[in-house]
Design an enzyme around this catalytic site. Structure first.
Site, short mmCIF file in Angstrom:
data_model
loop_
_atom_site.label_atom_id
_atom_site.label_comp_id
_atom_site.label_asym_id
_atom_site.label_seq_id
_atom_site.Cartn_x
_atom_site.Cartn_y
_atom_site.Cartn_z
N HIS A 26 1.07 -1.20 -0.24
CA HIS A 26 0.35 -0.23 0.04
C HIS A 26 0.99 0.87 0.22
O HIS A 26 0.52 2.22 -0.28
CB HIS A 26 -1.32 0.31 1.35
N ASN A 74 -6.88 6.55 4.86
CA ASN A 74 -7.69 7.76 3.93
C ASN A 74 -8.14 8.53 4.24
O ASN A 74 -9.82 8.91 4.94
CB ASN A 74 -9.32 5.94 4.80
N ASP A 99 -0.55 2.36 -5.50
CA ASP A 99 -0.43 1.31 -6.00
C ASP A 99 -1.67 0.88 -6.56
O ASP A 99 -2.97 1.03 -5.75
CB ASP A 99 -0.46 0.73 -4.10
N ASN A 120 -8.68 3.62 -0.78
CA ASN A 120 -9.23 5.03 0.52
C ASN A 120 -8.71 6.14 0.04
O ASN A 120 -9.72 7.39 0.31
CB ASN A 120 -9.21 4.22 1.52
#
Length: 199
Positions: A26, A74, A99, A120
């Site tokens: 991520h 997020n 990513d 997100n």
């Protein structure tokens, strides 16, 4: 040379802060920004008003801001929108490196606009900017195969081979930076999309 309004003025690398996350899939966007700062000798400093680490670089006489949000993924939009608003940077002058589950490791693609595909970070940036026409540098990390496994997958480390492929893709994207900075988006896109990743 593209119009000045098309020039890239902000590069954002997405990820989660902290040692526990730095080597996870991520954080591929962070990896890109780290490579960028290292290559150009730029430095980032924490700026609380922008909720992130901020720096700048100059390529071919053009200045570009660098941003690594230090919010969690997020809440990335809080960081991006605060800096973009302060420096009056339009969404179409922003490149967000992130990513991408829908691409294999080693594949890198450039696109403008579109949905967030469940990412997100992108979702929050779109909400904060109220626009989706920023550019995305999509760094392939592959997909675990099952939707229920996605969260654990993106928050885990890639294999050594996959990490090398992702870093190779980052290197390919770096080669296109002069075109990106000057707003030659289509040229950069054509070059990136014609590159076949190593196996």
């Amino acid at each position: 040379m593209a119009n000045q309004a098309d020039w890239l003025r902000l590069i954002v690398g997405l990820g989660n802060p902290g040692k526990d996350y730095e080597a996870t899939r991520h954080n591929a966007g962070y990896w890109f920004l780290d490579r960028l700062t290292q290559h150009y000798g730029a430095s980032l400093r924490l700026e609380s008003r922008f909720h992130g680490a901020v720096g700048s670089l100059r390529i071919d006489g053009q200045d570009c801001w660098l941003l690594k949000p230090t919010t969690f993924m997020n809440r990335s939009g809080q960081s991006v929108s605060s800096l973009a608003t302060y420096f009056k940077i339009a969404p179409a002058q922003i490149l967000v490196a992130h990513d991408e589950l829908d691409l294999s490791p080693g594949v890198v693609r450039l696109k403008q606009g579109g949905g967030h595909a469940g990412h997100n970070g992108l979702r929050d940036i779109m909400a904060a900017l109220g626009r989706q026409d920023f550019y995305r540098l999509r760094l392939g990390i592959g997909h675990p195969g099952q939707r229920s496994e996605v969260v654990d997958y993106v928050l885990s480390r890639p294999s050594i081979a996959d990490r090398e492929r992702i870093l190779e893709a980052i290197g390919l994207a770096m080669e296109r930076l002069p075109e990106l900075i000057s707003g030659q988006w289509q040229l950069a896109m054509n070059q990136l999309h014609s590159t076949v990743p190593s196996q």
